[in-house]
Design an enzyme around this catalytic site. Structure first.
Site, short mmCIF file in Angstrom:
data_model
loop_
_atom_site.label_atom_id
_atom_site.label_comp_id
_atom_site.label_asym_id
_atom_site.label_seq_id
_atom_site.Cartn_x
_atom_site.Cartn_y
_atom_site.Cartn_z
N GLY A 22 12.51 -53.59 -12.13
CA GLY A 22 13.57 -54.59 -12.10
C GLY A 22 14.62 -54.23 -11.07
O GLY A 22 14.52 -53.24 -10.35
N GLY A 25 22.75 -55.33 -10.28
CA GLY A 25 23.89 -55.23 -9.38
C GLY A 25 24.02 -53.89 -8.71
O GLY A 25 24.55 -53.78 -7.60
N MET A 26 23.54 -52.82 -9.38
CA MET A 26 23.70 -51.49 -8.80
C MET A 26 22.55 -51.16 -7.85
O MET A 26 22.76 -50.50 -6.83
CB MET A 26 23.79 -50.44 -9.89
CG MET A 26 23.88 -49.01 -9.36
SD MET A 26 24.24 -47.79 -10.63
CE MET A 26 26.00 -48.07 -10.85
N GLY A 27 21.35 -51.58 -8.16
CA GLY A 27 20.22 -51.21 -7.32
C GLY A 27 18.91 -51.66 -7.92
O GLY A 27 18.85 -52.60 -8.71
N VAL A 29 15.07 -50.58 -9.81
CA VAL A 29 14.49 -49.63 -10.75
C VAL A 29 12.98 -49.62 -10.55
O VAL A 29 12.33 -50.68 -10.56
CB VAL A 29 14.83 -49.98 -12.21
CG1 VAL A 29 14.30 -48.90 -13.14
CG2 VAL A 29 16.34 -50.14 -12.38
N LYS A 43 16.00 -45.14 -10.86
CA LYS A 43 16.96 -46.17 -10.43
C LYS A 43 17.60 -45.76 -9.11
O LYS A 43 18.16 -44.67 -8.99
CB LYS A 43 18.04 -46.36 -11.50
CG LYS A 43 19.09 -47.40 -11.10
CD LYS A 43 19.97 -47.78 -12.27
CE LYS A 43 20.83 -46.65 -12.76
NZ LYS A 43 21.77 -47.07 -13.82
N ASP A 138 28.11 -51.70 -22.68
CA ASP A 138 27.23 -52.78 -22.25
C ASP A 138 26.01 -52.85 -23.15
O ASP A 138 24.88 -52.96 -22.69
CB ASP A 138 26.80 -52.59 -20.79
CG ASP A 138 26.25 -53.87 -20.18
OD1 ASP A 138 26.58 -54.96 -20.69
OD2 ASP A 138 25.50 -53.79 -19.19
#
Length: 535
Positions: A22, A25-27, A29, A43, A138
């Site tokens: 997947g 927003g961060m990067g 995986v 990740k 989260d």
């Protein structure tokens, strides 16, 4: 899982990439594998993020936060990139299971018994998170994996220490709309009570297929959704009656009115006892169990390298035998050795050498018996550099083709590390000297080869928190050997905690009487760095 795309790297940090899990927003995986065949979720960080001022500090903080939370319901940090690496990355354990969000989207709400079991398991996970002094911030259906033995709470990417409010900007919404607490929706600093709110919202989703502030199939713009979270009462239609009151309390607007994670877990246990509720493994839908089994099967095939195709036989034309000489008697050939030296690989692999030393250290939580801290993860990267850097011990193959442990490894190896005397005593036990003894016998790959015994004393109580494991030989590679712990129990047989199972160990022989132990992700804190041979 998706296949790798054109342009994706084949490996990152020495770990081979197998597919895409997947992106966010961060990067991105990826599914990766270690040299010994262990799956990882790796990740990466978007380059534009890594170039932002202060990002390296935030990324390092994420790693340290993730590594603080150890328990049966969370995945452990295994490895991470060195400062300045590009891309930056973080590798954790991988669970072959669908997320709650994915499952409910495809199959609808969970059955009532499974909702009850999910509630108890996630509450226990939240107790572990809280005991580590962390706020997840989260908790949402996409961050809950429906594993075979239990659900897992993952992705502490925006988590922060409970006492560390310096990195939360007032007025910034942190979390996922629909599952965040009112205080998060208004941009206030969120404490542990926000996780209780989010967990309850996740349970509503599991039971009904929607969040507590949305109608079935309804979609709202962000401002309208945030308004409902702050001002409207949740809709609990479809939530099991014996859970609805407790879930409603967890969704209180005022954080002070919500139960704590410990209280939530206790009350859920009372509800379960009253109804004779089953454990997670026994109440999940058969289709979910089949889905997990299918994923595990696919993962196993990905992790198993294809068998090499043997070359076709070479036909050699017969050579006419010369007539025997009559002037001298025939000479007997020397006896052929039943063993032959076999190379264990095609040459030294790239990557940093890794090893993993040994024991389960226990963190005692307030209401749950004792949770073993996994101090030892598998070491999985071959030693870099030229093969002549250390005393290469080639594997040996018997006449039947079995690869056996070289004689140079047989014996007893031991060492003592400093332990963790300065630990906080909550997320990691305060311990004294950390001794490890590994005894190895002659054995072939796939056979029991010896055992590993660790002794580590808790400073406050004097308890021995070490573990004893039976080791199976898994692989021989040049100057290193891979071992798997097939059984594990406390070294002190009177202890009541559980030791982690299935650990993998990689020992690297740097000198004839010395092997090195290196840890991944700070998970062997206080263990010895080297073991030496006993005479």
């Amino acid at each position: 899982m998706e296949v790798l795309r054109p342009g994706d790297p084949s490996e990152i940090g020495g770990y081979r990439l197998l597919g895409r899990l997947g992106e966010g927003g961060m990067g991105e995986v990826f599914l990766a594998r270690t040299a010994s065949g262990r799956p990882l979720a790796l990740k990466t960080v978007h380059r534009d993020l890594s170039l932002q001022a202060g990002f390296a500090e935030r990324f390092d903080r994420e790693i340290r936060t993730s590594d603080r939370v150890r328990g049966a319901w969370t995945v452990s940090v295994v490895d991470f990139s060195a400062p300045g690496a590009e891309p930056q990355w973080l590798a954790t354990e991988y669970v072959a299971a669908p997320s709650l969000a994915d499952w409910v989207h495809r199959h609808g709400p969970l059955p009532v018994p499974a909702v009850h079991a999910l509630a108890r398991e996630l509450a226990a996970a939240l107790v572990t998170v809280r005991a580590a002094g962390v706020v997840h911030r989260d908790i949402k259906p996409a961050n809950v994996l429906l594993g075979r033995e239990r659900p897992f709470l993952i992705d502490f990417g925006i988590a922060r220490g409970v006492r560390d409010a310096r990195y939360t900007q007032t007025g910034a919404v942190i979390g996922t709309p629909g599952y965040l607490a009112p205080e998060q929706a208004t941009g206030a600093v969120a404490s542990a009570e926000a996780d209780v709110f989010s967990l309850a919202a996740v349970l509503v989703h599991a039971a009904t297929g929607r969040g507590p502030f949305l109608g079935m199939g309804e979609e709202l713009q962000l401002p309208a959704l945030l308004y409902r979270i702050v001002h409207d009462e949740p809709c609990l239609d479809g939530v099991p009656q014996d859970l609805a009151v407790l879930v409603g309390e967890c969704l209180a607007k005022d954080p002070a009115l919500r139960p704590t994670a410990v209280e939530l877990h206790r009350r859920l246990a009372v509800i379960a006892a009253g109804q004779g509720a089953g454990e997670w493994e026994t109440v999940v839908p058969a289709t979910l169990a089949e889905d997990v089994a299918r994923r595990e099967g696919e993962l196993g095939r990905l992790l198993t390298p294809p068998s090499p195709t043997p070359p076709p036989p070479v036909r050699v034309p017969p050579v006419p035998a010369a007539p025997p000489a009559v002037s001298s008697p025939p000479v007997s050939s020397p006896p052929v050795s039943p063993t032959a030296s076999a190379a264990s690989g095609a040459g030294p692999a790239s990557g940093r050498g890794r090893l993993f030393a040994a024991a389960g250290v226990v963190a005692v939580l307030a209401i749950l018996a004792a949770f073993p801290l996994r101090l030892l993860m598998d070491g999985d990267r071959d030693r870099g550099g030229d093969a002549a850097d250390g005393p290469t011990q080639a594997a040996t193959a018997t006449a039947s083709g079995a690869v056996v442990l070289p004689a140079a490894w047989v014996g007893t190896w031991s060492g003592t590390g400093p332990g963790t005397p300065d630990a906080d005593g909550i997320t990691r036990a305060r311990t004294g000297g950390f001794s490890v003894t590994v005894t190895l016998n002659a054995a072939a790959v796939g056979e029991l080869v010896g055992r590993q015994v660790s002794d580590v004393k808790e400073l406050v109580t004097g308890r021995n928190l070490g573990c004893t494991e039976a080791l199976e030989l898994r692989q021989i590679r040049q100057d290193s050997a891979v071992f798997a712990a097939v059984t594990s129990h406390p070294t002190d047989r009177t202890a009541t905690f559980e030791c982690p199972r299935g650990n993998l160990y990689v020992l690297t022989m740097t000198q004839p009487d010395r092997v090195t132990l290196e840890s991944e992700g700070a998970q062997s804190a206080g263990a010895p760095e080297t073991l030496t041979r006993r005479n």
